[in-house]
Write a protein that holds these residues in place. Structure first.
Motif: not given
Length: 238
Positions: A36, A38, A40, A166, A193, A224, A226, A228
């Motif tokens: 994953s 990430e 921000n 990300a 996502e 934010s 995230t 995968n």
């Protein structure tokens, strides 16, 4: 008495029947590294929204309604005078309700008057003017100010930038795992996502008129994302 026939199948026969299928499935399995990533993004909000209202009590419904209409008219004129476009404010709640008293002798609750209230929701496109707009509303007679929220109107573009970051973060992690396990990364097999709601900062203002100028701090919003990602892996080239 004749015994019933018994069907006997050898374990070797069962394995012989299932092994080809098992081998075929094994050939279809693709080795992969799944991680994953990430990202921000912090940004100052560029839009504020507030609720402003007036409430009036009177003996009759008509008196309460007339007084309330006059009071809200002053509030709307104040908004216009402060440079708020008509498209940026709208009525959010309008009510006229009886007010009940208490008859101690009978226990009944007779109608002793009426309360008329009117609320508008106002969009403020320059967040630096929020405090002055609140002061203007209070001066015009608004006696219920609250439900202040700030938001980012260009969140989609900012989130697109965060998505790229990300994915880069996910690849960085995957390369660490690949190096540690002695393999190299191939093509990405899947990308999905995770949930990425855009947060809203909300503040509650006092409902009573304020003598001192309103103090409002919009702060920053953090967006934010995230993702995968799964990468195919292959033996490291010698």
């Amino acid at each position: 008495m004749k015994k019933p026939a018994v069907l006997v199948v050898s374990l070797a026969a069962v394995l012989a029947a299932t092994l080809p299928a098992t081998s075929a499935l094994a050939d279809d399995v693709v080795s992969a590294i799944s991680v994953s990533g990430e990202a921000n993004v912090s940004v100052a909000p560029d839009l504020a929204q507030i609720d402003a209202g007036v409430a009036n009590d009177a003996k009759s419904a008509k008196e309460a309604s007339d007084a309330n209409n006059a009071a809200m008219g002053k509030v709307l004129l104040a908004l216009k005078g402060a440079g708020i476009a008509e498209k940026d404010y709208r009525t959010s709640r309008l009510s006229l309700q009886p007010q009940y008293g208490q008859n101690k002798s009978t226990g009944a609750s007779p109608v002793v008057g009426f309360r008329a209230s009117n609320r508008v929701t106002v969009k403020i496109r320059d967040v630096t003017k929020v405090a002055s707009i609140i002061d203007t509303l209070v001066a015009a007679g608004a006696n219920d100010i609250g439900n202040i929220s700030f938001e980012v109107t260009q969140a989609s573009k900012l989130l697109d930038d965060a998505r790229e970051q990300a994915v880069a973060d996910a690849r960085r992690k995957a390369e660490i795992y690949a190096k540690a396990t002695g393999v190299t990364l191939g093509a990405p097999l899947s990308v999905s996502e995770g949930g990425a709601p855009v947060p809203l900062f909300k503040a509650r203002m006092a409902t009573a008129p304020m003598a001192a100028p309103a103090a409002v701090a919009p702060g920053e919003e953090t967006l934010s994302v995230t993702v995968n990602v799964s990468w195919a892996i292959k033996p490291k080239e010698q």
